[in-house]
Scaffold this active site. Structure first.
Site, PDB file in Angstrom:
ATOM      1  CG  HIS A  45      -7.488  -2.205   2.006  1.00  0.00           C
ATOM      2  ND1 HIS A  45      -7.222  -2.048   0.679  1.00  0.00           N
ATOM      3  CD2 HIS A  45      -8.687  -2.828   2.068  1.00  0.00           C
ATOM      4  CE1 HIS A  45      -8.216  -2.537  -0.026  1.00  0.00           C
ATOM      5  NE2 HIS A  45      -9.115  -3.022   0.778  1.00  0.00           N
ATOM      6  CD  GLU A  46      -8.434   2.626   1.481  1.00  0.00           C
ATOM      7  OE1 GLU A  46      -8.351   3.667   2.137  1.00  0.00           O
ATOM      8  OE2 GLU A  46      -7.737   2.389   0.484  1.00  0.00           O
ATOM      9  N   GLY A  47      -8.754   1.527   6.868  1.00  0.00           N
ATOM     10  CA  GLY A  47      -9.315   1.500   8.216  1.00  0.00           C
ATOM     11  C   GLY A  47      -9.728   0.089   8.563  1.00  0.00           C
ATOM     12  NE  ARG A  93     -12.329   4.450   6.400  1.00  0.00           N
ATOM     13  CZ  ARG A  93     -12.121   5.013   7.582  1.00  0.00           C
ATOM     14  NH1 ARG A  93     -13.135   5.585   8.224  1.00  0.00           N
ATOM     15  NH2 ARG A  93     -10.925   5.013   8.118  1.00  0.00           N
TER      16      ARG A  93
END
Lengths: 605, 605
Positions: free
Chosen positions: B455-457, B312
């Protein structure tokens, strides 16, 4: 009424919303009481909208992705555009839609511009690139219909209405994009009254293709010896092929395609670099592109602005259409996509819920609804001003409509270009990773829409137009007229009482503050400081205007029940609670005549 | 000092700014006084940054456009990626950069994460897709270095450090993107202690290519019989090729590429759909992808979150890097592009001026500067917290750093993803029509950067992480620690007096209000209403945090003169005058616990 309404089955536009805006709010059927529109009725309006939706769905939407993936190519001789584009343009022309809003004396249907714009929005939502060819042809034809000679109309406009010719507007050059004063293309007068053009144009959409028999370029150029700057610009018809007196196509004109620009979006419409007078084609045996003067010499820019203003509102409507279809597609997706569970019910063995049940997804949908339905309202309101002007039976009415349209045009161009692009951004976000792939539609809408804050006058240029011209010209009469109509809505809302009255107070407070600040901005003559904040002014003014549009829509709901009206009220609330307050820090900056950007120096970056 | 500084010749990042942030502000050289970093000095840091800039410029930047235009293809058997990607990855590995920040005991250089991140930013600015392969490999290796057995480290991590293997993280499935609790991939235990995996993964970057000898997939799967939801998720190493005890490559594992996803941007890195256990490959003669458990069963998500948090922050730095290079390119363009004349000097025969002389262009550049230098500061600050944790000699120091890093991670991921994308939008706008074409770089940066809020949350997931977990956990200790360090900066600014003290008051007012509101949000237990505003909370908190970052940078300028410091001060002013006030209406919404989105119903859309 809890099931989705049938109108939502179309993911281009919501017909239910269009009907609401056109009839329940703007009362467009009342236009038919005017002589100019007396041939029409709501029935003919509805039939046109039905037709537009059908044609857009059948001929424009299906190749939207294909025209993005397979953009036009140029082999040095010929430009190839996928076949579906021609089929779509032919279907549009065959349905006699190019002349939708033109005078019947020219063979048009003399429909209200408002209906034509609403109908056009279906095509832009379906395929903004293919619709672009049509939009340019219509704007070109409208300009010539107004400023051309009857002979020019016969020779160029009628074939455009029939779909045999298409049109372009050729203003920019490599060194002259925003600064049209600096164009270098020259037009040399000939003994026969024609001109020969030499020079180069950049960013010209639709100026080369094989989709129509001929291309009617409207070209800005300078006649040698004329005044410098914009006062020396003239306007010429420069067709791809010369046209005989009998309408037959003659020699190829001396226009060469130097290349195609390759864009991030709107890839389906050719965007060209054109060279005039290179001598590769030599009409009559001599180099120079044959051009025909439109109107008087050196007045070209004022004629072109007639087309530009129409094109600017067309850009705004295109931005709305892209935002609208992205909204409907993300709404459909949010209703169908299961993911996660309610925040207060985390049993991992329970079934996942459709994502529309998550408050943050509803927030993203509601924001889109507020942007696109507000933007649509803004564009339809502007179009209706055009219609009032066209059908007015008094100069006073015509002038009032014209003042209001003038001041709203930079907002009508820029606000949807900014916020309906923001809607597309949210549409991607609702789709998650899928929205980022080309398998879904929304990433293309986002790319397509990103052009709109740039072309037909950038965001910054619109802000200079608003603050540097529209707000100040005629002794501030435009701003006063806008204040008058906003005041009417505020008064009506206060009479209605309740929530409407409360929202009216919030709108009125911002509007009054903007008016006060406007007066102060120029008070000490520091034009640089005032104009350094022009974009902030444009954006604050735009949000206040769209809040006013929403208040009008709220009032138009009256006390009617049902899901549709509940949704309208909630979107209006959203706009007043979340969006309108964004203007407060902007107004603070304007009140302070913020100098931060102005004081920044090149060497400090 | 009025000529552009030499550092601006690079359009990747400004080394002058990096040096300022790393040394004049964050005093990174002081880290070398700690035992863990004692082998290093500012000289080694500088050498690494020099090397990264050189390699990024030489091997990553040149194919950035090509890897966008010629994205990886899959013929049903093999994925083809343009040759330049492998050359770039080999150059990166050959320079021993994969282990930049890893322990020397594993063969790493044990550099501060801050230096590694700064160095990595050059690669992300040059080519975010090719850099993505590296980023995933590093994150994968870091996870295994921490949670893997020494045998797993020898077999998988060391070859990754050497560049022979690459890594992925395989979490998502078609039905489980944001909702990892719903993954269906199952891992069946085998008598020999290994597992066999069956299922499908979606959105897995870099999981198929021929760029390295082997691909080490870290895969989340459920061991049958485990607890439901996230508590039943385990983590497995599932290599593309099995690896013998001697490190030799063995059979092809039972992993099949079902297809590639085609994205709007970041097209150069493969994004895959993977099927495990289809039986097309049959290691040991049996179907099922051979997997090796990492750590203990059912604790996989907590291990993966170690990688996720790093990823993140990596996403945040990638967003900064794209914003930064777009800023420098638009700055270069604005200095070179003549267009128009000063607002107060409209002689059309005068030469056109470079557009940087227009206040609105400077506004767009200054906003970009404020976003990207503020975002860079945020990322470097977070990376330094990692380093403090790694090198702390007391638990208290380690815990304080960990608390602060925890609460800043969702901001470090989301703020640059939003605002450095906004910077790219402005970079396009500065370029005008040229910026919309693929001839220039900035449209690709914009497309590439649009992935980062997903992406990545997603942005929404980050907001739930911040408000639903990081703010409330440990009795609010994270928020308290953030308040403590902000308070230190505010106190220092007040001591400094003058403009710094004035900005400190403005920051402190917003921070105190946020803290008060945070307490009230959950006071009556209406968690739904509180969490419905989580994105507003994330965005307000993010802007306040970046204002704090800017105040720190302003203080770090001290009273030094010169263009660089003047620019820093002006950008800090911009952030406080234009950006920080945007939080006021957001804080109003939070204070009111706005229910507009929550109350909206599906049927009203």
């Amino acid at each position: 009424m809890s099931s989705p309404s049938p109108a939502l089955k179309s993911t281009l536009l919501s017909r239910r919303d269009l009907d609401f805006q056109l009839y329940e709010w703007l009362r467009l059927d009342e236009l038919t009481r005017r002589d100019y529109f007396a041939e029409h009725s709501r029935d003919t309006f509805d039939a046109v909208l039905d037709l537009c939706e059908q044609l857009a769905t059948r001929y424009f939407a299906p190749h939207n992705k294909k025209s993005d993936a397979e953009e036009p190519t140029f082999d040095g001789e010929k430009v190839t555009v996928i076949d579906e584009v021609k089929q779509a343009l032919d279907a549009f022309a065959d349905a006699d839609l190019i002349g939708m809003a033109m005078d019947s004396s020219l063979g048009g249907a003399q429909l209200p511009t408002t209906i034509a714009q609403a109908g056009f929005a279906y095509f832009a939502a379906a395929n903004v690139s293919t619709a672009g060819y049509v939009m340019l042809t219509i704007a070109n034809a409208n300009l010539l219909a107004r400023f051309g000679t009857s002979e020019q109309i016969d020779r160029f406009v009628r074939p455009m209405l029939a779909g045999r010719f298409s049109g372009t507007m050729a203003l920019s050059e490599t060194q002259a994009g925003s600064s049209l004063a600096d164009i270098l293309t020259r037009a040399e007068p000939q003994p026969d009254g024609t001109y020969r053009l030499f020079g180069s144009k950049m960013w010209i959409s639709a100026a080369e293709h094989e989709l129509t028999d001929n291309i009617v370029n409207l070209v800005l150029a300078k006649i040698p010896g004329g005044p410098p700057g914009t006062k020396g610009i003239s306007l010429f018809i420069v067709p791809k092929y010369l046209v005989g007196e009998d309408g037959s196509l003659g020699e190829r004109n001396d226009i060469v395609l130097a290349g195609l620009n390759h864009k991030m979006g709107q890839r389906g419409i050719t965007n060209t670099v054109l060279n005039f007078g290179e001598g590769r084609f030599r009409p009559g045996g001599r180099p120079g592109a044959v051009g025909y003067l439109v109107g008087e010499p050196h007045r070209g820019l004022s004629y072109m602005f007639h087309m530009m203003n129409e094109a600017r509102l067309g850009v705004g409507m295109g931005a709305v259409a892209l935002g609208y279809t992205g909204y409907l597609k993300s709404l459909q997706y949010a209703r169908q996509r299961p993911q996660g569970r309610p925040i207060t019910a985390k049993d991992p063995t329970a079934a996942q819920v459709p994502i529309i049940e998550h408050a943050d997804v509803r927030r993203m949908l509601l924001a889109q609804k507020a942007y696109v339905e507000g933007g649509l309202g803004l564009q339809l309101y502007c179009a209706r001003l055009v219609d009032i002007g066209r059908s007015a039976d008094s100069d006073a009415e015509r002038q009032a409509a014209s003042l209001l349209l003038d001041i709203l045009t930079p907002i009508g161009k820029s606000w949807p270009s900014q916020w309906c692009l923001a809607a597309n951004d949210l549409a991607i976000q609702v789709h998650g990773g899928y929205g980022y792939t080309r398998e879904y539609d929304v990433e293309q809408h986002y790319r397509d829409n990103r052009l709109n804050p740039i072309h037909e006058g950038t965001h910054g240029i619109q802000s200079l137009d608003l603050l540097g011209r529209k707000v100040t010209q005629h002794g501030g009469a435009g701003l006063a007229e806008l204040g008058r109509v906003i005041g009417e809505t505020v008064a009506a809302a206060r009479r209605a009482g309740g929530e409407a009255a409360e929202l009216a107070d919030r709108l009125d407070a911002r509007w009054q503050r903007l008016v006060t600040i406007t007066g102060e901005l120029f008070a000490d003559g520091d034009i640089e400081a005032a104009m350094a904040n022009s974009v902030t002014y444009l954006e604050a003014c735009g949000h206040i205007v769209v809040a006013w549009i929403w208040l009008q829509q709220l009032l138009a709901c009256g006390d009617r029940d049902g899901d549709f009206y509940a949704g309208k009220r909630q979107a209006a609330r959203y706009f007043f609670r979340v969006e309108l307050p964004r203007t407060d820090p902007q107004l603070d900056l304007l009140a302070a005549r913020d100098r931060t950007a102005l004081d920044m120096r090149d060497s400090w970056f």
